[in-house]
Scaffold this motif. Structure first.
Motif, PDB file in Angstrom:
ATOM      1  N   LYS A  15      45.978  45.614  29.857  1.00 30.39           N
ATOM      2  CA  LYS A  15      46.677  44.186  29.606  1.00 30.39           C
ATOM      3  C   LYS A  15      47.521  43.925  30.473  1.00 30.39           C
ATOM      4  CE  LYS A  15      45.204  43.983  24.687  1.00 30.39           C
ATOM      5  NZ  LYS A  15      44.571  42.757  24.816  1.00 30.39           N
ATOM      6  N   VAL A  16      48.037  44.700  31.491  1.00 25.92           N
ATOM      7  CA  VAL A  16      49.233  44.367  32.277  1.00 25.92           C
ATOM      8  C   VAL A  16      49.221  43.447  33.182  1.00 25.92           C
ATOM      9  CG1 VAL A  16      49.999  46.956  32.138  1.00 25.92           C
ATOM     10  CG2 VAL A  16      48.507  46.393  33.949  1.00 25.92           C
ATOM     11  N   LEU A  17      47.856  42.882  33.541  1.00 22.61           N
ATOM     12  CA  LEU A  17      47.812  41.910  34.496  1.00 22.61           C
ATOM     13  C   LEU A  17      47.519  40.389  33.628  1.00 22.61           C
ATOM     14  CD1 LEU A  17      46.260  43.266  37.666  1.00 22.61           C
ATOM     15  CD2 LEU A  17      48.620  43.182  37.053  1.00 22.61           C
ATOM     16  N   ASP A  18      47.338  40.419  32.242  1.00 25.05           N
ATOM     17  CA  ASP A  18      47.013  39.327  31.551  1.00 25.05           C
ATOM     18  C   ASP A  18      47.493  38.109  31.850  1.00 25.05           C
ATOM     19  OD1 ASP A  18      45.291  40.904  30.097  1.00 25.05           O
ATOM     20  OD2 ASP A  18      46.321  40.875  28.099  1.00 25.05           O
ATOM     21  N   TYR A  19      48.867  38.118  32.540  1.00 23.89           N
ATOM     22  CA  TYR A  19      49.411  36.813  32.967  1.00 23.89           C
ATOM     23  C   TYR A  19      48.523  36.213  34.002  1.00 23.89           C
ATOM     24  CZ  TYR A  19      52.640  33.476  34.244  1.00 23.89           C
ATOM     25  OH  TYR A  19      53.175  32.016  34.343  1.00 23.89           O
ATOM     26  N   LEU A  20      47.665  36.971  34.742  1.00 22.84           N
ATOM     27  CA  LEU A  20      46.665  36.316  35.410  1.00 22.84           C
ATOM     28  C   LEU A  20      45.584  35.434  35.221  1.00 22.84           C
ATOM     29  CD1 LEU A  20      46.011  39.380  38.219  1.00 22.84           C
ATOM     30  CD2 LEU A  20      47.411  37.074  38.624  1.00 22.84           C
ATOM     31  N   ASP A  21      45.557  35.440  33.590  1.00 23.29           N
ATOM     32  CA  ASP A  21      44.429  34.560  33.026  1.00 23.29           C
ATOM     33  C   ASP A  21      44.932  33.191  33.296  1.00 23.29           C
ATOM     34  OD1 ASP A  21      43.050  36.857  32.455  1.00 23.29           O
ATOM     35  OD2 ASP A  21      44.057  36.823  30.268  1.00 23.29           O
ATOM     36  N   GLU A  22      46.245  32.891  33.420  1.00 20.24           N
ATOM     37  CA  GLU A  22      47.109  31.614  33.580  1.00 20.24           C
ATOM     38  C   GLU A  22      47.211  31.336  35.148  1.00 20.24           C
ATOM     39  OE1 GLU A  22      50.331  31.423  31.172  1.00 20.24           O
ATOM     40  OE2 GLU A  22      49.811  32.686  29.722  1.00 20.24           O
ATOM     41  N   PHE A  23      46.901  31.995  35.823  1.00 18.50           N
ATOM     42  CA  PHE A  23      46.912  31.736  37.259  1.00 18.50           C
ATOM     43  C   PHE A  23      45.799  31.028  37.695  1.00 18.50           C
ATOM     44  CE2 PHE A  23      46.940  33.062  41.845  1.00 18.50           C
ATOM     45  CZ  PHE A  23      48.230  33.042  42.145  1.00 18.50           C
ATOM     46  N   SER A  24      46.465  29.752  38.313  1.00 17.82           N
ATOM     47  CA  SER A  24      45.336  28.781  38.769  1.00 17.82           C
ATOM     48  C   SER A  24      44.481  29.021  40.063  1.00 17.82           C
ATOM     49  CB  SER A  24      46.039  27.446  38.773  1.00 17.82           C
ATOM     50  OG  SER A  24      47.097  27.584  39.746  1.00 17.82           O
ATOM     51  N   SER A  25      43.274  28.758  40.015  1.00 18.62           N
ATOM     52  CA  SER A  25      42.492  28.962  41.212  1.00 18.62           C
ATOM     53  C   SER A  25      43.213  27.995  42.441  1.00 18.62           C
ATOM     54  CB  SER A  25      40.934  28.788  40.571  1.00 18.62           C
ATOM     55  OG  SER A  25      40.808  27.472  40.486  1.00 18.62           O
ATOM     56  N   ALA A  61      40.756  42.612  40.596  1.00 17.08           N
ATOM     57  CA  ALA A  61      39.459  41.805  41.248  1.00 17.08           C
ATOM     58  C   ALA A  61      38.596  41.266  39.862  1.00 17.08           C
ATOM     59  CB  ALA A  61      38.823  42.848  41.844  1.00 17.08           C
ATOM     60  N   ASP A  62      38.772  41.996  38.998  1.00 14.57           N
ATOM     61  CA  ASP A  62      37.964  41.414  37.685  1.00 14.57           C
ATOM     62  C   ASP A  62      38.561  40.359  37.075  1.00 14.57           C
ATOM     63  OD1 ASP A  62      36.036  43.300  38.287  1.00 14.57           O
ATOM     64  OD2 ASP A  62      36.659  44.720  36.582  1.00 14.57           O
ATOM     65  N   LYS A  63      39.869  40.004  37.160  1.00 17.45           N
ATOM     66  CA  LYS A  63      40.577  39.119  36.310  1.00 17.45           C
ATOM     67  C   LYS A  63      40.842  37.763  37.277  1.00 17.45           C
ATOM     68  CE  LYS A  63      43.517  39.912  33.306  1.00 17.45           C
ATOM     69  NZ  LYS A  63      42.961  39.619  32.129  1.00 17.45           N
ATOM     70  N   ILE A  64      41.563  37.961  38.440  1.00 14.90           N
ATOM     71  CA  ILE A  64      41.707  36.864  39.349  1.00 14.90           C
ATOM     72  C   ILE A  64      40.829  35.680  39.613  1.00 14.90           C
ATOM     73  CG2 ILE A  64      41.297  37.564  41.450  1.00 14.90           C
ATOM     74  CD1 ILE A  64      44.389  36.667  42.159  1.00 14.90           C
ATOM     75  N   LYS A  65      41.142  34.404  39.379  1.00 15.31           N
ATOM     76  CA  LYS A  65      40.051  33.447  39.440  1.00 15.31           C
ATOM     77  C   LYS A  65      40.212  32.779  40.746  1.00 15.31           C
ATOM     78  CE  LYS A  65      41.158  31.845  34.578  1.00 15.31           C
ATOM     79  NZ  LYS A  65      42.218  32.613  34.507  1.00 15.31           N
ATOM     80  N   THR A  66      40.733  33.289  41.754  1.00 13.66           N
ATOM     81  CA  THR A  66      40.730  32.612  43.180  1.00 13.66           C
ATOM     82  C   THR A  66      40.523  33.744  44.166  1.00 13.66           C
ATOM     83  OG1 THR A  66      42.027  31.495  44.657  1.00 13.66           O
ATOM     84  CG2 THR A  66      43.349  33.135  43.666  1.00 13.66           C
ATOM     85  N   LYS A  67      40.235  33.221  45.353  1.00 15.72           N
ATOM     86  CA  LYS A  67      39.815  34.127  46.396  1.00 15.72           C
ATOM     87  C   LYS A  67      41.023  34.980  46.922  1.00 15.72           C
ATOM     88  CE  LYS A  67      35.749  31.771  48.114  1.00 15.72           C
ATOM     89  NZ  LYS A  67      35.268  30.962  49.390  1.00 15.72           N
ATOM     90  N   PHE A  68      40.998  36.207  47.133  1.00 14.18           N
ATOM     91  CA  PHE A  68      42.118  37.083  47.719  1.00 14.18           C
ATOM     92  C   PHE A  68      41.766  38.261  48.739  1.00 14.18           C
ATOM     93  CE2 PHE A  68      39.936  39.406  44.262  1.00 14.18           C
ATOM     94  CZ  PHE A  68      40.372  40.728  44.708  1.00 14.18           C
ATOM     95  N   HIS A  69      42.908  38.382  49.430  1.00 13.32           N
ATOM     96  CA  HIS A  69      42.703  39.479  50.269  1.00 13.32           C
ATOM     97  C   HIS A  69      43.575  40.522  49.692  1.00 13.32           C
ATOM     98  CE1 HIS A  69      41.911  37.168  54.204  1.00 13.32           C
ATOM     99  NE2 HIS A  69      40.939  37.714  53.670  1.00 13.32           N
ATOM    100  N   LEU A  70      43.045  41.858  49.468  1.00 17.51           N
ATOM    101  CA  LEU A  70      43.851  43.065  48.731  1.00 17.51           C
ATOM    102  C   LEU A  70      44.513  43.800  49.808  1.00 17.51           C
ATOM    103  CD1 LEU A  70      44.549  44.376  46.120  1.00 17.51           C
ATOM    104  CD2 LEU A  70      42.108  45.390  46.287  1.00 17.51           C
ATOM    105  N   PHE A  71      45.596  44.081  49.662  1.00 13.09           N
ATOM    106  CA  PHE A  71      46.419  45.219  50.488  1.00 13.09           C
ATOM    107  C   PHE A  71      46.662  46.176  49.498  1.00 13.09           C
ATOM    108  CE2 PHE A  71      46.874  40.917  52.291  1.00 13.09           C
ATOM    109  CZ  PHE A  71      46.696  41.474  53.759  1.00 13.09           C
ATOM    110  N   VAL A  72      46.472  47.514  49.908  1.00 15.84           N
ATOM    111  CA  VAL A  72      46.891  48.444  48.969  1.00 15.84           C
ATOM    112  C   VAL A  72      47.685  49.525  49.693  1.00 15.84           C
ATOM    113  CG1 VAL A  72      44.819  48.493  47.483  1.00 15.84           C
ATOM    114  CG2 VAL A  72      44.571  49.835  49.512  1.00 15.84           C
TER     115      VAL A  72
END
Length: 385
Positions: A196-206, A228-239
């Motif tokens: 649940k720590v990234l639940d705020y991304l549910d409100e992150f607009s595409s 990766a499973d939650k975000i609604k928009t395309k992204f580049h992931l840096f780790v």
């Protein structure tokens, strides 16, 4: 009766030789490797005695070790059993009583279970948190998108008991799920609160624009897969993380999960970062005392010192300061710990506020102590334009 005394003797040897420098599970593994004559049932019982001891270590540290082991077993068990029947028949007769009644019989109280309550955030129920130390949390799975019914069907066919809450499954802690499902591909082993720590991304607009996301303390990659499973928009992931070995293990896991990494690198964020204003989202799951997870690893509670929290808080503020500097104006910063100590959470956010201008979109504890889960802290900050 000799079998039960043998269990206690083995537990005494393990505890006396343990120094807290490695997880207890590894110390137990080493001990059992040197005592191959012990069967699976013996190992399970001895391990249980050891873990019960560390759950109750501050309750009975004034007693001889053997008495502490028996008392801890009594407190943590809820049903009559042969070990107590043989070693303390009188306690076995009352093992089904409530925790409060059992504590009264042993002439102690719940406040002695967890002696670090002064460090707890005011958002934490000290009594519930303390008593949760006596119980092993559940094993949790997060079902991955499109794989939900596949996993449920496999578990049902294997005769595994579980409770489902949306895409979250709770199972007995000893369940060997890796023998039943494809871990990381079909489901992720991830605690209830961690899910649940990234639940705020549910409100992150595409957005049509690809966003840049940095998981800056990526560790084993659980937050990256969740993202990766939650975000609604395309992204580049840096780790990134501090050691190459961590990055190597991370790459393997993200490959299993089919999560593409744009860039991976090592960095020590306790030192000044050279990156500024380049990421739309930064996730900082920072090193911490882990106090919110001590019901899983009670040996860590046994070796904790009060000044450890301050040491972590100092490191956390350095990491958060340098990581936050890399957030674009208008971007999001996720500050996450698995601690329930105010000095590592609210106090760090207060210190950040003295350096930077941001809006707090979310700041809360994810309390797992009443769900047989971990307790975490998450703050979502939006950098002002």
């Amino acid at each position: 009766m000799s079998r039960f005394y043998s269990y206690i003797n083995s537990a005494e040897k393990i505890i006396k030789s343990y120094d807290g420098n490695a997880p207890l599970v590894l110390h137990l593994k080493t001990f059992f490797s040197a005592h191959k004559q012990m069967g699976g049932r013996d190992r399970k019982m001895i391990s249980k005695i050891c873990y019960y001891y560390y759950r109750c270590i501050f309750l009975f540290n004034y007693l001889p070790l053997r008495d502490s082991l028996v008392n801890a077993f009594y407190l943590c068990e809820q049903a009559p059993n042969l070990l107590l029947e043989n070693l303390s028949p009188e306690l076995n007769k009352t093992v089904t009583l409530s925790l409060a009644e059992k504590l009264d019989i042993l002439k102690t109280n719940a406040g002695n279970i967890f002696p670090f309550s002064a460090l707890l955030s005011h958002e934490i129920d000290a009594e519930l948190f303390s008593t949760s130390m006596l119980t092993q949390p559940d094993l949790y799975l997060r079902l991955r998108p499109g794989k939900e019914e596949i996993v449920v069907d496999k578990l049902n066919k294997a005769g595994i008991d579980f409770f489902r809450d949306g895409n979250c499954l709770s199972l007995p802690n000893s369940t060997k799920v890796n023998e039943i499902i494809q871990i990381n591909k079909e489901a992720v082993v991830q605690d209830y609160s961690s899910q649940k720590v990234l639940d705020y991304l549910d409100e992150f607009s595409s957005s049509d624009t690809r966003v840049q996301v940095w998981d800056c303390c990526a560790a084993s990659g659980g937050k990256s897969i969740l993202l990766a499973d939650k975000i609604k928009t395309k992204f580049h992931l840096f780790v990134s993380d501090i050691r190459p070995s961590i990055i190597a293990n991370l790459q393997k896991r993200l490959k299993e999960a089919a999560v593409a990494v744009f860039t991976q690198f090592t960095t020590d964020l306790t030192k000044q970062t050279s990156s500024e204003n380049i990421y739309d989202i930064v996730i900082a799951d920072v090193p911490c005392t882990g106090s919110g997870t001590w019901s899983r690893t009670p040996e860590q509670m046994a070796y904790f010192k009060n000044d450890n929290a301050q040491q972590y808080a100092t490191k956390q503020l350095k990491i958060a300061t340098n990581a936050y500097s890399a957030v674009k104006p208008g971007g999001l910063f996720f500050y996450i710990t698995c601690s329930v100590f105010k000095i590592e959470n609210e106090d760090v956010i207060d210190s950040l506020a003295k350096q930077f201008s941001f809006e707090i979109l979310q700041m809360k504890y994810l309390n797992g102590y009443n769900k047989k889960a971990d307790s975490l802290f998450v703050a979502v900050l939006k950098k002002r334009l």
